[in-house]
Design a protein around this motif. Structure first.
Motif, short mmCIF file in Angstrom:
data_model
loop_
_atom_site.label_atom_id
_atom_site.label_comp_id
_atom_site.label_asym_id
_atom_site.label_seq_id
_atom_site.Cartn_x
_atom_site.Cartn_y
_atom_site.Cartn_z
N GLU A 12 0.82 -1.22 0.00
CA GLU A 12 0.00 0.00 0.00
C GLU A 12 0.86 1.27 0.00
OE1 GLU A 12 1.16 -0.80 4.14
OE2 GLU A 12 0.38 -2.04 2.50
N LYS A 13 2.17 1.13 0.16
CA LYS A 13 3.07 2.28 0.16
C LYS A 13 3.72 2.51 -1.20
CE LYS A 13 4.15 1.69 5.07
NZ LYS A 13 5.22 1.43 6.07
N LYS A 14 3.37 1.70 -2.18
CA LYS A 14 3.92 1.88 -3.51
C LYS A 14 3.36 3.16 -4.14
CE LYS A 14 6.37 -1.73 -3.14
NZ LYS A 14 7.81 -1.56 -2.86
N PRO A 15 3.99 3.66 -5.22
CA PRO A 15 3.55 4.94 -5.81
C PRO A 15 2.06 4.97 -6.15
CG PRO A 15 5.67 4.32 -6.70
CD PRO A 15 5.21 3.16 -5.87
N GLU A 16 1.50 6.12 -5.96
CA GLU A 16 0.07 6.31 -6.23
C GLU A 16 -0.26 5.97 -7.67
OE1 GLU A 16 -3.37 9.77 -5.70
OE2 GLU A 16 -1.28 10.14 -5.11
N GLY A 17 -1.36 5.24 -7.86
CA GLY A 17 -1.79 4.86 -9.20
C GLY A 17 -1.22 3.55 -9.70
N SER A 18 -0.19 3.03 -9.03
CA SER A 18 0.41 1.77 -9.47
C SER A 18 -0.51 0.59 -9.15
CB SER A 18 1.77 1.56 -8.82
OG SER A 18 1.65 1.38 -7.41
N PHE A 19 -0.26 -0.54 -9.81
CA PHE A 19 -1.11 -1.71 -9.62
C PHE A 19 -1.13 -2.17 -8.17
CE2 PHE A 19 -1.17 -6.50 -9.70
CZ PHE A 19 -2.55 -6.62 -9.82
N LEU A 29 -5.85 -3.57 -11.97
CA LEU A 29 -4.92 -3.63 -13.08
C LEU A 29 -5.32 -2.68 -14.20
CD1 LEU A 29 -2.54 -4.84 -14.60
CD2 LEU A 29 -4.05 -6.69 -15.37
N LEU A 30 -6.59 -2.71 -14.58
CA LEU A 30 -7.04 -1.84 -15.67
C LEU A 30 -6.86 -0.36 -15.32
CD1 LEU A 30 -10.29 -3.73 -16.78
CD2 LEU A 30 -8.09 -3.66 -17.96
N ARG A 31 -7.19 0.00 -14.09
CA ARG A 31 -7.04 1.39 -13.68
C ARG A 31 -5.57 1.81 -13.62
NH1 ARG A 31 -11.76 0.71 -9.12
NH2 ARG A 31 -13.52 1.33 -10.46
N SER A 32 -4.70 0.89 -13.18
CA SER A 32 -3.28 1.22 -13.14
C SER A 32 -2.71 1.39 -14.55
CB SER A 32 -2.50 0.13 -12.39
OG SER A 32 -2.42 -1.07 -13.12
N LEU A 33 -3.17 0.57 -15.48
CA LEU A 33 -2.69 0.71 -16.86
C LEU A 33 -3.20 2.00 -17.49
CD1 LEU A 33 -3.08 -2.97 -18.15
CD2 LEU A 33 -0.99 -1.80 -17.44
N ARG A 54 -1.94 7.53 -19.29
CA ARG A 54 -2.10 8.99 -19.20
C ARG A 54 -0.79 9.65 -18.80
NH1 ARG A 54 -7.50 10.99 -18.71
NH2 ARG A 54 -9.03 9.33 -19.00
N SER A 55 -0.05 9.04 -17.86
CA SER A 55 1.25 9.59 -17.47
C SER A 55 2.21 9.57 -18.64
CB SER A 55 1.83 8.79 -16.30
OG SER A 55 1.05 8.94 -15.14
N ASP A 56 2.20 8.48 -19.40
CA ASP A 56 3.08 8.38 -20.57
C ASP A 56 2.79 9.50 -21.56
OD1 ASP A 56 4.29 6.17 -19.52
OD2 ASP A 56 3.41 4.73 -20.91
N GLU A 57 1.52 9.80 -21.77
CA GLU A 57 1.16 10.86 -22.70
C GLU A 57 1.71 12.20 -22.26
OE1 GLU A 57 -3.06 10.64 -22.82
OE2 GLU A 57 -3.12 8.90 -24.18
N LEU A 58 1.63 12.46 -20.95
CA LEU A 58 2.10 13.74 -20.43
C LEU A 58 3.62 13.85 -20.39
CD1 LEU A 58 -0.38 14.20 -17.44
CD2 LEU A 58 -0.33 15.52 -19.57
N VAL A 59 4.28 12.70 -20.26
CA VAL A 59 5.74 12.72 -20.07
C VAL A 59 6.50 12.54 -21.37
CG1 VAL A 59 7.66 11.47 -18.98
CG2 VAL A 59 5.58 11.93 -17.68
N TYR A 60 6.06 11.61 -22.21
CA TYR A 60 6.89 11.18 -23.32
C TYR A 60 6.48 11.72 -24.69
CZ TYR A 60 8.56 7.67 -19.96
OH TYR A 60 9.11 7.04 -18.86
N THR A 61 5.25 12.13 -24.86
CA THR A 61 4.76 12.36 -26.23
C THR A 61 4.65 13.83 -26.65
OG1 THR A 61 2.42 12.36 -25.56
CG2 THR A 61 3.43 10.23 -26.07
#
Length: 243
Positions: A18-25, A140-144, A149-156
């Motif tokens: 439960e201490k893993k990064p927010e939004g992760s699986f 899983l679906l929500r984490s993906l 969305r993070s990938d879009e903001l960071v990489y594209t």
């Protein structure tokens, strides 16, 4: 061959999903879902820095990253010398190899940028688990979706300046793979080097070096060998926003 962690169940070794990064699986799993997932006696495996996760066409596992950072390279036009790549970083709490759940022959080159602890699970068994527990499937679906969305903001956003794009990626890594130091307020990102950052952003190494130099001179970060110390994540976020 990868080194294998002691043969203990993750419930004995790995506490604190439960201490893993927010939004992760793993962060999205309830305590009950986490216990359900581990009922099959899954075991942790440890990979050294620069070892590869066996996510080739012959592998049949998905991997939950417990600790560490990996670099994933895909080759949309084919894997040949000089082929263009799509590079992404994945950290603790993320599930990688998810394409195995729908296409067993999928492959992605996955290199550990730090010592990395993962929890492997056969794709077939994982699909059975998902069918039995809707809450895990939704996690899983929500984490993906969060990751996309993070990938879009960071990489594209290739129309933005190299400085903003570099700043955006470092802020993302601080959130998803950084280690905060409560004494100093800084966050340390270990694993990715300048060449990794350049590959992920599809920038020239010299261009990336210039952007990092600007951030260093402003006192926002320190750049060391395969390590970035972020002194002011908020400053990186302001650059993200174009301020």
């Amino acid at each position: 061959m990868p080194s294998i962690a002691p043969a203990n169940r993750p419930t004995d070794l790995l506490l604190g999903h439960e201490k893993k990064p927010e939004g992760s699986f793993l962060r999205r799993l309830s305590a009950e879902d986490w216990r359900f997932l581990l009922e099959g006696d899954l075991r942790g495996r440890s990979f050294a820095q620069d070892e590869h996760l066996p996510l080739g066409r012959d592998d049949r596992n998905v991997y939950m990253i417990w600790d560490g950072v990996v670099r994933q390279d895909r080759f949309p036009l084919g894997d040949w010398a000089g082929a263009p790549t799509v590079t992404r970083f994945r950290g603790g709490g993320q599930l990688v190899g998810e394409a195995k759940l729908v296409a067993s022959d999928s492959a992605v080159r996955t290199r550990c940028l730090t010592r990395t602890v993962v929890i492997p699970c056969s794709a077939r068994r994982f699909n059975v688990l998902l069918s039995r527990r809707t809450e895990v499937e939704l996690a899983l679906l929500r984490s993906l979706e969060d990751r996309n969305r993070s990938d879009e903001l960071v990489y594209t956003l290739t129309t933005r300046s190299p400085l903003e794009r570099t700043s955006r990626l470092l802020a993302h890594l601080a959130d998803t793979a950084g280690t905060p130091d409560p004494r100093t307020g800084s966050t340390t990102i270990t694993g990715p080097g300048q060449k990794d950052i350049a590959a992920a952003l599809q920038l020239a190494v010299s261009t990336t070096e210039n952007a990092l130099r600007t951030l260093r001179y402003s006192g926002v970060i320190e750049a060391r060998y395969r390590q970035f110390v972020v002194h002011d994540v908020d400053a990186l976020r302001h650059l993200d926003a174009g301020n």
